[in-house]
Design an enzyme around this catalytic site. Structure first.
Site, PDB file in Angstrom:
ATOM      1  N   LYS A   1      -9.085  44.365 -40.962  1.00 33.34           N
ATOM      2  CA  LYS A   1      -9.739  43.768 -42.137  1.00 33.34           C
ATOM      3  C   LYS A   1     -11.231  44.117 -42.182  1.00 33.34           C
ATOM      4  O   LYS A   1     -11.799  44.307 -43.258  1.00 33.34           O
ATOM      5  CB  LYS A   1      -9.537  42.243 -42.132  1.00 33.34           C
TER       6      LYS A   1
ATOM      7  N   ALA B   1      -5.957  31.291 -49.036  1.00 31.67           N
ATOM      8  CA  ALA B   1      -4.880  30.947 -49.968  1.00 31.67           C
ATOM      9  C   ALA B   1      -3.631  30.518 -49.216  1.00 31.67           C
ATOM     10  O   ALA B   1      -3.348  31.007 -48.119  1.00 31.67           O
ATOM     11  CB  ALA B   1      -4.554  32.151 -50.849  1.00 31.67           C
TER      12      ALA B   1
ATOM     13  N   SER C   1     -10.741  39.604 -44.962  1.00 29.12           N
ATOM     14  CA  SER C   1     -10.284  38.298 -44.481  1.00 29.12           C
ATOM     15  C   SER C   1     -11.374  37.696 -43.601  1.00 29.12           C
ATOM     16  O   SER C   1     -12.083  38.432 -42.906  1.00 29.12           O
ATOM     17  CB  SER C   1      -9.022  38.494 -43.636  1.00 29.12           C
TER      18      SER C   1
ATOM     19  N   TYR D   1      -5.406  42.566 -36.569  1.00 25.08           N
ATOM     20  CA  TYR D   1      -5.579  42.246 -37.989  1.00 25.08           C
ATOM     21  C   TYR D   1      -7.079  42.137 -38.329  1.00 25.08           C
ATOM     22  O   TYR D   1      -7.538  42.670 -39.333  1.00 25.08           O
ATOM     23  CB  TYR D   1      -4.845  40.934 -38.274  1.00 25.08           C
TER      24      TYR D   1
HETATM   25  N1  LIG Z   1      -3.353  34.124 -47.531  1.00 22.40           N
HETATM   26  C1  LIG Z   1      -4.570  34.095 -47.014  1.00 22.40           C
HETATM   27  O1  LIG Z   1      -5.148  33.028 -46.758  1.00 22.40           O
HETATM   28  C2  LIG Z   1      -5.296  35.387 -46.756  1.00 22.40           C
HETATM   29  C3  LIG Z   1      -6.576  35.296 -46.179  1.00 22.40           C
HETATM   30  C4  LIG Z   1      -7.299  36.458 -45.976  1.00 22.40           C
HETATM   31  C5  LIG Z   1      -6.759  37.675 -46.364  1.00 22.40           C
HETATM   32  N2  LIG Z   1      -5.497  37.736 -46.900  1.00 22.40           N
HETATM   33  C6  LIG Z   1      -5.008  39.056 -47.301  1.00 22.40           C
HETATM   34  O2  LIG Z   1      -4.491  38.984 -48.616  1.00 22.40           O
HETATM   35  C7  LIG Z   1      -3.493  39.975 -48.786  1.00 22.40           C
HETATM   36  C8  LIG Z   1      -2.240  39.345 -49.366  1.00 22.40           C
HETATM   37  O3  LIG Z   1      -1.712  38.441 -48.406  1.00 22.40           O
HETATM   38  P1  LIG Z   1      -0.776  37.202 -48.768  1.00 22.40           P
HETATM   39  O4  LIG Z   1      -1.357  36.036 -48.087  1.00 22.40           O
HETATM   40  O5  LIG Z   1      -0.525  37.146 -50.213  1.00 22.40           O
HETATM   41  O6  LIG Z   1       0.545  37.632 -47.939  1.00 22.40           O
HETATM   42  P2  LIG Z   1       2.066  37.777 -48.378  1.00 22.40           P
HETATM   43  O7  LIG Z   1       2.801  38.087 -47.130  1.00 22.40           O
HETATM   44  O8  LIG Z   1       2.479  36.604 -49.184  1.00 22.40           O
HETATM   45  O9  LIG Z   1       2.071  39.053 -49.343  1.00 22.40           O
HETATM   46  C9  LIG Z   1       1.838  40.351 -48.897  1.00 22.40           C
HETATM   47  C10 LIG Z   1       2.752  41.300 -49.640  1.00 22.40           C
HETATM   48  O10 LIG Z   1       2.469  42.643 -49.214  1.00 22.40           O
HETATM   49  C11 LIG Z   1       3.703  43.338 -49.136  1.00 22.40           C
HETATM   50  N3  LIG Z   1       3.558  44.462 -48.205  1.00 22.40           N
HETATM   51  C12 LIG Z   1       3.419  44.397 -46.872  1.00 22.40           C
HETATM   52  N4  LIG Z   1       3.382  45.616 -46.348  1.00 22.40           N
HETATM   53  C13 LIG Z   1       3.473  46.498 -47.357  1.00 22.40           C
HETATM   54  C14 LIG Z   1       3.468  47.905 -47.437  1.00 22.40           C
HETATM   55  N5  LIG Z   1       3.402  48.647 -46.335  1.00 22.40           N
HETATM   56  N6  LIG Z   1       3.538  48.486 -48.647  1.00 22.40           N
HETATM   57  C15 LIG Z   1       3.646  47.731 -49.776  1.00 22.40           C
HETATM   58  N7  LIG Z   1       3.688  46.380 -49.749  1.00 22.40           N
HETATM   59  C16 LIG Z   1       3.600  45.767 -48.552  1.00 22.40           C
HETATM   60  C17 LIG Z   1       4.700  42.306 -48.636  1.00 22.40           C
HETATM   61  O11 LIG Z   1       6.036  42.679 -48.955  1.00 22.40           O
HETATM   62  C18 LIG Z   1       4.235  41.043 -49.348  1.00 22.40           C
HETATM   63  O12 LIG Z   1       4.963  40.801 -50.540  1.00 22.40           O
HETATM   64  C19 LIG Z   1      -3.298  40.624 -47.427  1.00 22.40           C
HETATM   65  O13 LIG Z   1      -4.045  41.813 -47.354  1.00 22.40           O
HETATM   66  C20 LIG Z   1      -3.874  39.608 -46.479  1.00 22.40           C
HETATM   67  O14 LIG Z   1      -4.305  40.199 -45.281  1.00 22.40           O
HETATM   68  C21 LIG Z   1      -4.759  36.615 -47.109  1.00 22.40           C
END
Ligand SMILES: NC(=O)c1ccc[n+]([C@@H]2O[C@H](COP(=O)([O-])OP(=O)(O)OC[C@H]3O[C@@H](n4cnc5c(N)ncnc54)[C@H](O)[C@@H]3O)[C@@H](O)[C@H]2O)c1
Length: 327
Positions: free
Chosen positions: A171, A199, A154, A167
């Site tokens: 990351k 996203a 991230s 976090y």
């Molecule tokens: N959305 C962004 O802009 C963004 C930016 C940088 C990084 N990320 C990373 O992308 C990844 C996905 O994030 P997202 O934005 O889709 O979030 P989100 O909350 O929509 O989805 C994350 C999913 O992970 C599942 N989850 C959480 N803990 C878990 C566990 N212990 N075991 C199994 N499943 C588990 C949740 O139930 C959820 O459905 C994450 O690692 C997040 O840190 C997202």
């Protein structure tokens, strides 16, 4: 080169594939022919609760579209669960070629308000979860002599964000893990790369990042398209493909844009003649110390050590020779 990327015959595991980015990755992997184990605990944004229907719903979507998938609702951060998740994929689909380490949750609050439990939880899901899943999958891939890992970092970890200290630490930890797995995998035809996405997901929204809103101004209706998670899935599909020779890279991706993100090391400044570096020398040579114009992106700690210490060894030898001459 114009051939579409296909993943027929490949088996993929995507953690946290019930929502957001993971769901988009799972749907696209399946659409490209991979069989997918959709893992998701189905927890809340802060890691609370569980709901197996979250992963099941994505499996239904994949099956409705003509793909093959199975659901798994185990929490990734326990080593025994990680083993069981990988076994589930192998038992169900016969092998495991692609692992997208994606699951995670967030705590957004001031540095001082992070409790030790919060820090543990965040490090556990991101770092330990990615670690144990990858360790179990690596053993399978090593035997197959083929594997593709995609880790999820991230900008909060690569560049920092004052609101998400735990976090961000987690990351950045994932990047270290991925770089090590990339090198461990090299002799076995296993690659490991990282995406750093932007996203619109429940987590993306909870970050309350100002930059995209400020850029987009009154065209807020475009934000959902710009931050469509499927942009990030495109990078995942490429990194998961057999034809992708990349290893040990970080790709920042979002909004139809993708770029190499690297931890560059400058050429630096060398204390002459093997003399002990002084704080005053660091201060007085700051422009050279901070100059990135001859920066490089070493691909292992060994490579950085050799390149970085070469001038130091030369300087030490020069110092030694001049000492010998004068004595
Ligand atoms: N959305 C962004 O802009 C963004 C930016 C940088 C990084 N990320 C990373 O992308 C990844 C996905 O994030 P997202 O934005 O889709 O979030 P989100 O909350 O929509 O989805 C994350 C999913 O992970 C599942 N989850 C959480 N803990 C878990 C566990 N212990 N075991 C199994 N499943 C588990 C949740 O139930 C959820 O459905 C994450 O690692 C997040 O840190 C997202």
């Amino acid at each position: 080169m114009n051939e579409p990327i296909r993943l027929d015959g490949r088996v993929a595991l995507v953690t946290g594939a019930g929502r957001g980015l993971g769901r988009a990755h799972a749907l696209e992997l399946a659409a490209r022919g991979a069989k997918v184990l959709v893992n998701d605990l189905g927890c809340g944004l802060f890691g609370d609760g569980e709901d197996p229907s979250v992963a099941e719903a994505v499996v239904s979507e994949i099956e409705t579209a003509g793909g093959e998938a199975a659901s798994n609702a185990l929490a990734i951060e326990k080593p025994e669960n990680a083993e069981a998740i990988v076994e589930h994929a192998v038992e169900r689909f016969g092998r495991l070629d692609i692992v997208v380490n994606n699951a995670g949750f967030l705590r957004r609050r001031p540095f001082a308000d992070h409790t030790p439990e919060m820090v543990d939880d965040i490090l556990a899901v991101h770092v330990k979860g990615s670690y144990f899943i990858s360790q179990a999958a690596f053993a399978v891939m090593e035997q197959q002599r083929y594997g593709r890992f995609i880790f999820t970092a991230s900008p909060g970890g690569t560049r920092g964000n004052p609101w998400v200290t735990a976090y961000g630490a987690a990351k950045a930890g994932i990047i270290g893990l991925a770089q090590c797995v990339a090198l461990a995998g090299e002799p076995h035809n296993i690659t490991a790369n990282v995406i750093s996405p932007f996203a619109a997901t429940r987590m993306g929204d909870a970050m309350e990042t100002k930059s995209p809103q400020e850029e987009i101004g009154e065209h807020a209706e475009l934000l959902a398209d710009v931050l469509d998670p499927r942009h990030a899935s495109a990078a995942v599909i490429y990194l998961a493909s057999e034809g992708c020779a990349l290893n040990h890279t970080i790709l920042t991706v979002g909004g139809g844009r993708v770029a190499l993100s690297a931890m560059i090391i400058g050429d630096g400044w060398q204390m002459p003649d093997g003399a002990l570096l002084t704080p005053e020398a660091v201060r007085d040579h700051l422009p050279e110390v901070l100059d990135l114009s001859k920066g490089t992106n070493p691909t292992s700690s060994d490579q950085e050590g050799s390149a970085f210490l070469k001038p130091a060894i030369k300087a030490a030898m020069a110092g030694h020779e001049s000492e010998n001459r004068s004595s």
